[in-house]
Motif scaffolding. Sequence first.
Motif, PDB file in Angstrom:
ATOM      1  N   ALA A 135       5.648   8.160 -20.240  1.00  0.00           N
ATOM      2  CA  ALA A 135       6.270   6.848 -20.477  1.00  0.00           C
ATOM      3  C   ALA A 135       7.369   6.599 -19.444  1.00  0.00           C
ATOM      4  CB  ALA A 135       6.824   6.776 -21.901  1.00  0.00           C
ATOM      5  N   GLN A 136       8.145   7.626 -19.120  1.00  0.00           N
ATOM      6  CA  GLN A 136       9.169   7.487 -18.089  1.00  0.00           C
ATOM      7  C   GLN A 136       8.537   7.247 -16.724  1.00  0.00           C
ATOM      8  OE1 GLN A 136      11.791  10.880 -18.229  1.00  0.00           O
ATOM      9  NE2 GLN A 136      12.359  10.496 -20.361  1.00  0.00           N
ATOM     10  N   ALA A 137       7.422   7.940 -16.454  1.00  0.00           N
ATOM     11  CA  ALA A 137       6.725   7.739 -15.181  1.00  0.00           C
ATOM     12  C   ALA A 137       6.202   6.311 -15.069  1.00  0.00           C
ATOM     13  CB  ALA A 137       5.587   8.746 -15.036  1.00  0.00           C
ATOM     14  N   VAL A 138       5.680   5.773 -16.178  1.00  0.00           N
ATOM     15  CA  VAL A 138       5.205   4.385 -16.184  1.00  0.00           C
ATOM     16  C   VAL A 138       6.367   3.446 -15.897  1.00  0.00           C
ATOM     17  CG1 VAL A 138       4.329   2.522 -17.661  1.00  0.00           C
ATOM     18  CG2 VAL A 138       3.193   4.757 -17.657  1.00  0.00           C
TER      19      VAL A 138
ATOM     20  N   GLY B 265      -2.167   9.029 -17.407  1.00  0.00           N
ATOM     21  CA  GLY B 265      -1.569  10.168 -18.097  1.00  0.00           C
ATOM     22  C   GLY B 265      -1.115   9.808 -19.497  1.00  0.00           C
ATOM     23  N   LEU B 266      -0.460   8.659 -19.620  1.00  0.00           N
ATOM     24  CA  LEU B 266      -0.001   8.203 -20.935  1.00  0.00           C
ATOM     25  C   LEU B 266      -1.194   7.934 -21.852  1.00  0.00           C
ATOM     26  CD1 LEU B 266       2.331   7.440 -22.792  1.00  0.00           C
ATOM     27  CD2 LEU B 266       2.308   5.145 -21.741  1.00  0.00           C
ATOM     28  N   ALA B 267      -2.250   7.349 -21.302  1.00  0.00           N
ATOM     29  CA  ALA B 267      -3.449   7.066 -22.103  1.00  0.00           C
ATOM     30  C   ALA B 267      -4.061   8.360 -22.648  1.00  0.00           C
ATOM     31  CB  ALA B 267      -4.477   6.301 -21.261  1.00  0.00           C
ATOM     32  N   GLN B 268      -4.063   9.411 -21.841  1.00  0.00           N
ATOM     33  CA  GLN B 268      -4.609  10.687 -22.308  1.00  0.00           C
ATOM     34  C   GLN B 268      -3.842  11.202 -23.518  1.00  0.00           C
ATOM     35  OE1 GLN B 268      -4.379  13.102 -18.779  1.00  0.00           O
ATOM     36  NE2 GLN B 268      -6.484  12.627 -18.189  1.00  0.00           N
ATOM     37  N   ILE B 269      -2.540  11.085 -23.466  1.00  0.00           N
ATOM     38  CA  ILE B 269      -1.724  11.547 -24.591  1.00  0.00           C
ATOM     39  C   ILE B 269      -1.994  10.692 -25.823  1.00  0.00           C
ATOM     40  CG2 ILE B 269       0.623  11.947 -25.430  1.00  0.00           C
ATOM     41  CD1 ILE B 269      -0.406  13.837 -23.128  1.00  0.00           C
ATOM     42  N   GLU B 270      -2.087   9.389 -25.621  1.00  0.00           N
ATOM     43  CA  GLU B 270      -2.391   8.497 -26.744  1.00  0.00           C
ATOM     44  C   GLU B 270      -3.730   8.882 -27.383  1.00  0.00           C
ATOM     45  OE1 GLU B 270      -0.227   6.653 -28.021  1.00  0.00           O
ATOM     46  OE2 GLU B 270       1.157   6.076 -26.449  1.00  0.00           O
ATOM     47  N   ARG B 271      -4.737   9.193 -26.558  1.00  0.00           N
ATOM     48  CA  ARG B 271      -6.037   9.633 -27.089  1.00  0.00           C
ATOM     49  C   ARG B 271      -5.903  10.958 -27.826  1.00  0.00           C
ATOM     50  NH1 ARG B 271     -10.758   9.996 -22.998  1.00  0.00           N
ATOM     51  NH2 ARG B 271     -11.883  10.456 -24.907  1.00  0.00           N
ATOM     52  N   ASP B 272      -5.151  11.883 -27.241  1.00  0.00           N
ATOM     53  CA  ASP B 272      -4.956  13.190 -27.881  1.00  0.00           C
ATOM     54  C   ASP B 272      -4.402  13.033 -29.294  1.00  0.00           C
ATOM     55  OD1 ASP B 272      -5.756  14.464 -25.535  1.00  0.00           O
ATOM     56  OD2 ASP B 272      -3.720  15.005 -24.916  1.00  0.00           O
ATOM     57  N   GLU B 273      -3.575  12.032 -29.487  1.00  0.00           N
ATOM     58  CA  GLU B 273      -2.930  11.830 -30.777  1.00  0.00           C
ATOM     59  C   GLU B 273      -3.645  10.792 -31.635  1.00  0.00           C
ATOM     60  OE1 GLU B 273       1.341  11.471 -30.216  1.00  0.00           O
ATOM     61  OE2 GLU B 273       1.391  13.655 -30.255  1.00  0.00           O
TER      62      GLU B 273
ATOM     63  N   GLU C 296      -6.048   2.571 -29.756  1.00  0.00           N
ATOM     64  CA  GLU C 296      -5.682   1.198 -29.359  1.00  0.00           C
ATOM     65  C   GLU C 296      -4.662   1.222 -28.219  1.00  0.00           C
ATOM     66  OE1 GLU C 296      -3.632  -2.798 -31.230  1.00  0.00           O
ATOM     67  OE2 GLU C 296      -4.605  -1.386 -32.591  1.00  0.00           O
ATOM     68  N   HIS C 297      -3.681   2.107 -28.326  1.00  0.00           N
ATOM     69  CA  HIS C 297      -2.676   2.242 -27.263  1.00  0.00           C
ATOM     70  C   HIS C 297      -3.327   2.780 -25.994  1.00  0.00           C
ATOM     71  CE1 HIS C 297       1.054   2.155 -30.025  1.00  0.00           C
ATOM     72  NE2 HIS C 297       0.010   1.742 -30.699  1.00  0.00           N
ATOM     73  N   ALA C 298      -4.192   3.771 -26.160  1.00  0.00           N
ATOM     74  CA  ALA C 298      -4.897   4.334 -25.006  1.00  0.00           C
ATOM     75  C   ALA C 298      -5.725   3.259 -24.317  1.00  0.00           C
ATOM     76  CB  ALA C 298      -5.791   5.488 -25.443  1.00  0.00           C
ATOM     77  N   GLN C 299      -6.401   2.436 -25.093  1.00  0.00           N
ATOM     78  CA  GLN C 299      -7.224   1.369 -24.519  1.00  0.00           C
ATOM     79  C   GLN C 299      -6.378   0.446 -23.650  1.00  0.00           C
ATOM     80  OE1 GLN C 299      -9.607  -0.864 -27.336  1.00  0.00           O
ATOM     81  NE2 GLN C 299      -9.787  -2.583 -25.925  1.00  0.00           N
ATOM     82  N   ARG C 300      -5.221   0.049 -24.144  1.00  0.00           N
ATOM     83  CA  ARG C 300      -4.361  -0.852 -23.346  1.00  0.00           C
ATOM     84  C   ARG C 300      -3.936  -0.193 -22.034  1.00  0.00           C
ATOM     85  NH1 ARG C 300      -2.146  -2.410 -28.520  1.00  0.00           N
ATOM     86  NH2 ARG C 300      -0.379  -1.024 -28.194  1.00  0.00           N
ATOM     87  N   CYS C 301      -3.594   1.084 -22.095  1.00  0.00           N
ATOM     88  CA  CYS C 301      -3.192   1.800 -20.866  1.00  0.00           C
ATOM     89  C   CYS C 301      -4.351   1.879 -19.882  1.00  0.00           C
ATOM     90  CB  CYS C 301      -2.691   3.198 -21.203  1.00  0.00           C
ATOM     91  SG  CYS C 301      -1.107   3.268 -22.069  1.00  0.00           S
ATOM     92  N   TYR C 302      -5.538   2.248 -20.366  1.00  0.00           N
ATOM     93  CA  TYR C 302      -6.705   2.348 -19.491  1.00  0.00           C
ATOM     94  C   TYR C 302      -7.081   0.988 -18.910  1.00  0.00           C
ATOM     95  CZ  TYR C 302      -7.704   7.208 -20.856  1.00  0.00           C
ATOM     96  OH  TYR C 302      -7.645   8.572 -21.051  1.00  0.00           O
ATOM     97  N   GLU C 303      -6.962  -0.059 -19.703  1.00  0.00           N
ATOM     98  CA  GLU C 303      -7.289  -1.399 -19.196  1.00  0.00           C
ATOM     99  C   GLU C 303      -6.328  -1.811 -18.089  1.00  0.00           C
ATOM    100  OE1 GLU C 303      -9.445  -3.325 -23.147  1.00  0.00           O
ATOM    101  OE2 GLU C 303      -7.283  -3.611 -22.873  1.00  0.00           O
ATOM    102  N   GLU C 304      -5.050  -1.552 -18.277  1.00  0.00           N
ATOM    103  CA  GLU C 304      -4.078  -1.897 -17.233  1.00  0.00           C
ATOM    104  C   GLU C 304      -4.306  -1.049 -15.984  1.00  0.00           C
ATOM    105  OE1 GLU C 304       0.715  -2.343 -16.346  1.00  0.00           O
ATOM    106  OE2 GLU C 304       0.081  -1.741 -18.359  1.00  0.00           O
ATOM    107  N   ALA C 305      -4.542   0.237 -16.182  1.00  0.00           N
ATOM    108  CA  ALA C 305      -4.801   1.113 -15.026  1.00  0.00           C
ATOM    109  C   ALA C 305      -6.052   0.657 -14.280  1.00  0.00           C
ATOM    110  CB  ALA C 305      -4.947   2.563 -15.486  1.00  0.00           C
ATOM    111  N   SER C 306      -7.101   0.280 -15.004  1.00  0.00           N
ATOM    112  CA  SER C 306      -8.335  -0.197 -14.368  1.00  0.00           C
ATOM    113  C   SER C 306      -8.076  -1.449 -13.549  1.00  0.00           C
ATOM    114  CB  SER C 306      -9.411  -0.500 -15.420  1.00  0.00           C
ATOM    115  OG  SER C 306      -9.780   0.662 -16.096  1.00  0.00           O
TER     116      SER C 306
END
Length: 178
Positions: free
Chosen positions: A28-31, A50-58, A62-72
Amino acid sequence: MASVEELMTNGYEARRDDRLEDARQCFAQAVALSRVSPHTQKDLARSLNGLAQIERDEGRNEHAQRCYEEASALLRQIDEPLRLAHTIRHLADVLRHRDDTAAAEASYAEALALYRSNPDTPPLDLANLLRGYALLKTNMGQRSEAASLWSEAGALYKGCGIEAGAAESRRQIEMLSA
């Protein structure tokens, strides 16, 4: 203050050590840092992944999806086809877990096209994509397509020395053939 690179390194180390909250804070700090000049879109995309991976791990898909969409979206603007394919593959996995079949299928197809068009695609990355796509096709009742994807994934896993992946592929093909 730590750099984006240091934060990401610390985040991945925390993830390996199963300190997911520490990892989340690092990513989150890196973002946040990546959103500030002079950092690049590539830095932000990597931090979001990286943040999306953690969101998926937990289990926060939905949070992971938003991160992956923005990264894409960021990766589409720069010349990083394998990183884009990898990100879209993970997005497809999240969409599959969220039962968004149409979006997952479109994402798997896009990532597959990117991987197939790049001679530098790591075989294991392609195998992992095919596995997820095969699971989706199975869930959709498209047995023939699923078996074909499992067959290719199994051959790639075998070639990479990943016996667990090859064995899973064989079991899935047997179930689809029954």
